[in-house]
Design an enzyme around this catalytic site. Sequence first.
Site, PDB file in Angstrom:
ATOM      1  N   ASP B  93       0.847  -1.186   0.000  1.00 17.54           N
ATOM      2  CA  ASP B  93       0.000   0.000   0.000  1.00 17.54           C
ATOM      3  C   ASP B  93       0.889   1.246   0.000  1.00 17.54           C
ATOM      4  OD1 ASP B  93      -1.984   1.889   0.319  1.00 17.54           O
ATOM      5  OD2 ASP B  93      -2.256   1.506   2.462  1.00 17.54           O
ATOM      6  N   ASP B  95       0.476   5.197   0.197  1.00 17.70           N
ATOM      7  CA  ASP B  95      -0.552   6.187   0.494  1.00 17.70           C
ATOM      8  C   ASP B  95       0.047   7.579   0.378  1.00 17.70           C
ATOM      9  OD1 ASP B  95      -2.545   7.820   1.492  1.00 17.70           O
ATOM     10  OD2 ASP B  95      -3.115   6.409   3.072  1.00 17.70           O
ATOM     11  N   ASP B 287       3.315   1.187   3.379  1.00 16.67           N
ATOM     12  CA  ASP B 287       2.765   1.028   4.720  1.00 16.67           C
ATOM     13  C   ASP B 287       3.142  -0.365   5.232  1.00 16.67           C
ATOM     14  OD1 ASP B 287       1.248   0.500   6.954  1.00 16.67           O
ATOM     15  OD2 ASP B 287      -0.530   1.539   6.199  1.00 16.67           O
TER      16      ASP B 287
END
Lengths: 335, 380
Positions: B93, B95, B287
């Site tokens: 992930d 972000d 992440d």
Amino acid sequence: MSIRLGTGDLARYPFLNEAGEYLRQSGFGWEELDRPDMADIIQRAAERIEAGVSGKVYEKLDRYETEILTFLVTLIMVKSIGMEPVLKKYALAEARRAEKFLTEDLRRQNDAQRQALLSKIFGDLFGLAIDTTEDGRLFKVKVTDYLARSSHFHEQEWKMINRLVSNGNVYLGPDETVRLVRNELAVMINGRVHAMSLPALPKAIKERSDTLRAELAPRYEYRAHSVTEYPPCVKHAIEVMNRGENLPHSARLMLATYMLAIDKPVDEIVEMFKNAPDFNERITRYQVEHLAGSKGSRTKYSVPSCDKLRTENLCFATKDCDSIINPIQFGRRRK
Amino acid sequence: MIKSEAVKAAFREYYFKQKLVEAPDNMDQREFGYSLFGIPGMVRHLSFKNPGELTAALVREVPSDVYCSNALYRFPTLPMQEKQWQGADLIFDIDGKDLHLPCVPSHSYPVCSNCGQASPPVEKEYACPACGNKKAEYVSIPCGKCIDGSKKEAARLVEFLTGDLGIAKENIHVFFSGNNGFHFHISDGSYRPLDSQARSDLVGYLAGVGLIAESIGVRRSPGSDLAFVKFPKSGLDYGWRKRIAEELDISASSTIRLTNIVKEKGGYSAFKAELDRITRQLGVRIDPQVTTDVHRVFRMPGTLNSKSGLAKFRCSLDRLDSFDPFVDACVLGSTKVQVRMKTHAKVKLKGQTFSISKEEAELPAFAAVYFICKGLAEAA
Ligand code: SF4
Ligand SMILES: [Zn+2]
Ligand SMILES: [Zn+2]
């Protein structure tokens, strides 16, 4: 490349299937061990076990055929001694012995035959594909094979970022390659002994095993005693299990963690569950190993407290449970 | 948690015609979950046997968000301890908000934590125009720079995955997250069995955490902070060693330059700190929680994100550069929806700029939903 294993190879790596095959082909039969000239082998086997139990590595490699046979005899003797701590230490010592040979062999970079043998050992025994670099100085293992093993080592240098990594491979020196599988070697030898069924033992082996057991038993007295009597909650769970009835998840958890806590080997714990209506060996093994902290999770699960078990209706206290707070203390107090 | 009939209607229309929803492989071994409009929390431990069942559920329930486990389970609908984990796809992930870009304040809308009043981005210190309160939650409408920032991280991650890890391009699936970042799904089966510890080591590798000075040949002289250089036998030709060698402009043929660099920095410890800084800068900002948690559910490809009304949209690896989430992932219809704005706000969707300063406006559904999902408007 087809690999020809010499007796020297089999003596160094006697846990390869080829070692047993070799003996079979040479027409060897167990009953021959009762012959007086076989006394030497039994003597060596006993030495090998004693060395292992005292944390030493058995060094002899002077007569190849003798050592192949010696190894197989030690397995039978350890099985017949039937003490888990003895097996554990013995397996570890065998692993360290093999580790030494593996490292030596990996260092012999330019011998194609040697390399083929090693690929076979790593592939057959550990499901680990190793390859050499062009100049033969380093070994390549797949990133995933590396991570699955190295992430359980604590030293910073084993973090993958500190390795030479390229195109899906991690590059390792000979010692590091062996270090990667060392633990599995002991586990494998342990499993080998557990899986073995004992043949009718030649008298000479039986006698020697009995003597060894008598010698070694005092060292482990406390353990041996403490597991003879299970606490009522555990006993009850075993009974339900043996009747083939369904045991709730919480009771299974208690049973497995308790058995792990008293050092019962995973294989035997898995065995205990085989009467469960939904028994699946592979899954049960996975779960038990998970609880033991070896698969998936790093934490080793502890035995639920008596309080917890009481709330789950799993407690069947008797007066012997007097004042304990965890089943693991049962039978270990005073007396 | 969004509670709006207008948004739900737009989502329903999408799921009714849906062409983008991608059912995962090994579907019957996955755990599904979703959130519903107006209801807090998530319904988990669901299972769908085939894409038809899933489609039917999406049309029937019209969830605000749809998730699927990257893990495979023997019994996906049982409680976690009884599911029997069989492995999990590797996921990442990225972000945008973790990149802490300097542009963020210029497109962050404060929403007063006391009275809920929304106001336009402020450069100076915030005070609520309605009640004077100084605390606020910030709602960000990512700008082009934010998206470019995430794309850069994504491109770097692709480089690590294909170069260092040798993962085939066809096994790397990149998606716009539906809001402000990118999701990676890796379909290389050899990663499936890895436990969370192994994944954590992998994250360290990608993020540039934990490189020791010895790896590139800088060793501490015993009993002092002095260092000497002795390059590792295996050289500096690949992976992190190569990155550092290039960054410091050193080569394994001579120790002189590196020895001087360490001296200039002021010894072993100071060099080590500098090395840490460099590796973090060269690493990818992913992440760590998402990658190391092997029991989570992850937004499902092709479904809508209720933080924006945009879709989690598949991006082609080779055309990541030209991908524009505000065009490509903006998939809702253009039925007119009447909205009441909570503040003056601005976004560019499907090539049209919507800069709304009036209190009430009639907008195409995709734009109306975007503002409502961001909490900057409500259906009138
Ligand atoms: S008191 Fe503790 S040990 Fe005894 S039966 Fe109950 S739970 Fe088991
Ligand atoms: Zn306010
Ligand atoms: Zn921005």
